[in-house]
Design an enzyme around this catalytic site. Structure first.
Site, PDB file in Angstrom:
ATOM      1  N   GLU A 105      -6.388  -8.405  -0.111  1.00 46.57           N
ATOM      2  CA  GLU A 105      -7.008  -7.086  -0.196  1.00 46.57           C
ATOM      3  C   GLU A 105      -7.044  -6.505  -1.603  1.00 46.57           C
ATOM      4  O   GLU A 105      -8.059  -5.967  -2.043  1.00 46.57           O
ATOM      5  CB  GLU A 105      -6.283  -6.105   0.739  1.00 46.57           C
ATOM      6  CG  GLU A 105      -6.872  -4.705   0.626  1.00 46.57           C
ATOM      7  CD  GLU A 105      -6.169  -3.651   1.451  1.00 46.57           C
ATOM      8  OE1 GLU A 105      -5.252  -3.990   2.224  1.00 46.57           O
ATOM      9  OE2 GLU A 105      -6.546  -2.473   1.301  1.00 46.57           O
ATOM     10  N   GLU A 155     -12.447   2.120   4.126  1.00 39.11           N
ATOM     11  CA  GLU A 155     -12.016   0.800   4.590  1.00 39.11           C
ATOM     12  C   GLU A 155     -13.293  -0.005   4.745  1.00 39.11           C
ATOM     13  O   GLU A 155     -14.065   0.193   5.678  1.00 39.11           O
ATOM     14  CB  GLU A 155     -11.295   0.918   5.947  1.00 39.11           C
ATOM     15  CG  GLU A 155      -9.993   1.695   5.897  1.00 39.11           C
ATOM     16  CD  GLU A 155      -8.817   0.857   5.392  1.00 39.11           C
ATOM     17  OE1 GLU A 155      -9.044  -0.312   5.014  1.00 39.11           O
ATOM     18  OE2 GLU A 155      -7.696   1.382   5.378  1.00 39.11           O
ATOM     19  N   HIS A 195     -10.235   0.463   0.097  1.00 39.33           N
ATOM     20  CA  HIS A 195      -9.325  -0.417   0.830  1.00 39.33           C
ATOM     21  C   HIS A 195     -10.089  -1.378   1.707  1.00 39.33           C
ATOM     22  O   HIS A 195     -11.304  -1.269   1.889  1.00 39.33           O
ATOM     23  CB  HIS A 195      -8.373   0.412   1.710  1.00 39.33           C
ATOM     24  CG  HIS A 195      -7.264   1.059   0.945  1.00 39.33           C
ATOM     25  ND1 HIS A 195      -5.974   0.599   0.979  1.00 39.33           N
ATOM     26  CD2 HIS A 195      -7.283   2.131   0.109  1.00 39.33           C
ATOM     27  CE1 HIS A 195      -5.223   1.373   0.195  1.00 39.33           C
ATOM     28  NE2 HIS A 195      -5.997   2.306  -0.341  1.00 39.33           N
ATOM     29  N   HIS A 208      -3.587  -0.745  -3.413  1.00 40.49           N
ATOM     30  CA  HIS A 208      -2.610  -1.833  -3.601  1.00 40.49           C
ATOM     31  C   HIS A 208      -2.653  -2.374  -5.032  1.00 40.49           C
ATOM     32  O   HIS A 208      -3.201  -1.736  -5.916  1.00 40.49           O
ATOM     33  CB  HIS A 208      -2.827  -2.928  -2.549  1.00 40.49           C
ATOM     34  CG  HIS A 208      -2.919  -2.379  -1.161  1.00 40.49           C
ATOM     35  ND1 HIS A 208      -1.815  -2.027  -0.422  1.00 40.49           N
ATOM     36  CD2 HIS A 208      -4.008  -2.050  -0.407  1.00 40.49           C
ATOM     37  CE1 HIS A 208      -2.215  -1.533   0.759  1.00 40.49           C
ATOM     38  NE2 HIS A 208      -3.545  -1.526   0.783  1.00 40.49           N
TER      39      HIS A 208
HETATM   40 ZN   LIG Z   1      -5.120  -1.053   2.123  1.00 39.75          ZN
END
Ligand SMILES: [Zn+2]
Length: 470
Positions: free
Chosen positions: A300, A420, A353, A286
């Site tokens: 995030e 993640e 992430h 992102h």
């Molecule tokens: Zn993400």
């Protein structure tokens, strides 16, 4: 990952980012040495190497006078003396004195003397004049009398005189000033207009050698030197040398240096030659107009970037090439991330992430369908290595290394994984995601996971790189 739980007050939160949470295992902090204290840099530098210690209550007492016992201990720690308590040659320093080991060794090395009556007077305050002599003897600066010792401190940018033009040699010295002088004495980077000329050249005689911020293994490593590399030796502190290489300076153990000219520089060893060929692509997910998930006061894209930058700094000066798909808060499309990795000739791709959607724990994805990215086995191995380290580092729920059909994995042409770290919308996970301490632990885990992967793929000994983060 894909869900965008963008809360209404998102922009307000961005304005106050980052908000690191304090953690008991973080670097030492003294309640009485705050961000505006004039000696804070030097005091915390010495504290990092456990050269100065605070009280149990977390105070440093910067304005207290330094006793002779404390001075012996502080200087002894910079020289890595064995501080174990023992009997001494002085009748007023028994084994029970906290500094007895340092006092005895400093006396044996003629760094600090006792008195003619056989005493050491451990609780007597150290004067500025005594400090000048102590520092000259401890670090071989050349001053042997009070006036030449003071002169050396001034020439070398370690101490300045007082405003009235004197040195105040009979005045007791306070802990803050003592810390400043010791920090400057051991690390030329703290000196004031100090002369930093090389005293000679040496050659690295270990396969790889950590360069550290200070003269002990208690200090963090800031880079690596490889066998055969030559360095300028600027300054010696005990068994450590402050050296300067092309783009790196800091402390290395003298055990792994030999005089230039004595040794034949190697052709270069296997590890050094190998890592130079490897380019790591770190991809903070992102960015810019795409914030990713947001919850619990966190966004995030910022977490991903913080962790990625920490991974980058861990790999800096190790010989590996490292490139980030973004280093600021900008939008980069998925296809742009993949093309960047390919253009850089990446050998490993790690996308970072933060999860959302109500679960908890850590998971790492790799792409395993045939046809596009051919590095299926390597991607799986890399995912397993990083996943294992992340779960250990955060004591997180292990959601596993999993297959995932994600653009940055599928369209790549190198071993590629997507981690993640945790769930931003789960309070326990969010506490770690938003903490700079836990972000650092995640970065170390990714660093170690990448090393684990390379160690298993190549069979090379990566120990010097592991040592950086131990
Ligand atoms: Zn993400």
């Amino acid at each position: 990952m894909k869900r965008k739980i963008l809360v209404a007050f998102c922009l307000v939160l961005l304005a106050v980012w980052p908000m690191p949470m304090s953690h008991p295992q973080a670097a030492p902090y003294f309640y009485d040495v705050g961000t505006t204290h004039r000696a804070k840099n030097e005091i915390y530098y010495l504290a990092e190497g456990e050269i100065v210690l605070g009280s149990v209550s977390g105070h440093f007492y910067p304005a207290k006078y330094v006793t002779r016992a404390e001075a012996a201990a502080i200087i002894g720690r910079t020289l890595n003396f064995d501080g174990g308590q023992r009997d001494t040659r002085f009748k007023d320093v028994g084994k029970g004195n906290f500094a007895s080991g340092y006092i005895q060794e400093a006396a044996e090395r003629n760094i600090i003397n006792g008195y003619q009556d056989g005493t050491f007077r451990p609780d007597q305050f150290v004067t500025r004049g005594e400090m000048a002599l102590l520092i000259n003897r401890a670090y071989s600066l050349g001053g042997t009398t009070l006036s030449t010792a003071v002169q050396q401190l001034k020439i070398k940018g370690i101490a300045e005189g007082k405003a009235d033009g004197t040195f105040g040699e009979d005045e007791p010295i306070i802990r803050a000033d003592f810390a400043v002088f010791v920090a400057r004495a051991i690390n030329p980077q703290y000196r004031v207009n100090g002369q930093l000329t090389s005293t000679g050249q040496a050659v690295v005689n270990a396969s790889a050698l950590n360069v550290r911020r200070g003269p002990s293994t208690g200090y963090s490593a800031i880079g690596l030197l490889y066998k055969g590399q030559s360095v300028d030796v600027v300054h010696i502190v005990g068994n450590w040398a402050y050296v300067r290489a092309s783009d790196l300076e800091g402390f290395v153990s003298r055990s792994y240096l030999v005089d230039a000219g004595v040794s034949q520089p190697d052709e270069g060893d296997a590890l050094s030659n190998y890592v130079k060929t490897q380019t790591l692509i770190i991809d903070p997910g992102h960015g810019g107009s795409d914030p990713g998930a947001a919850a619990n006061g966190l966004v995030e894209k910022n977490i991903n970037l913080n962790v990625a930058l920490k991974v980058k700094s861990l790999f800096e000066n190790t010989g590996f090439n490292i490139a980030l798909t973004r280093e600021t808060d900008v939008f980069v499309p998925l296809s742009g991330r993949v093309s960047f990795a390919k253009e850089k000739g990446g050998n490993v791709f790690v996308s970072i992430h933060t999860n959302a959607g109500g679960g908890t724990g850590t998971e790492t994805y790799y792409y395993s369908a045939a046809g596009t990215n051919p590095y299926v086995e390597q991607s799986k191995k890399l995912a397993q290595c990083i996943q294992k380290r992340l779960v250990e580092a955060w004591n997180a729920v292990d959601r596993g290394a999993k297959r995932g059909n994600l653009h940055v994995l599928r369209e790549n042409n190198m071993p590629a994984v997507l981690v993640e770290l945790g769930f931003i919308d789960r309070a326990e996970d969010a506490e770690k995601l938003g903490s700079s301490y836990w972000q650092e632990q995640a970065a170390k885990a990714i660093y170690l996971g990448i090393l684990d992967y390379y160690a298993s793929e190549t069979g090379l000994d990566f120990q010097p790189l592991y040592d950086r983060v131990q």
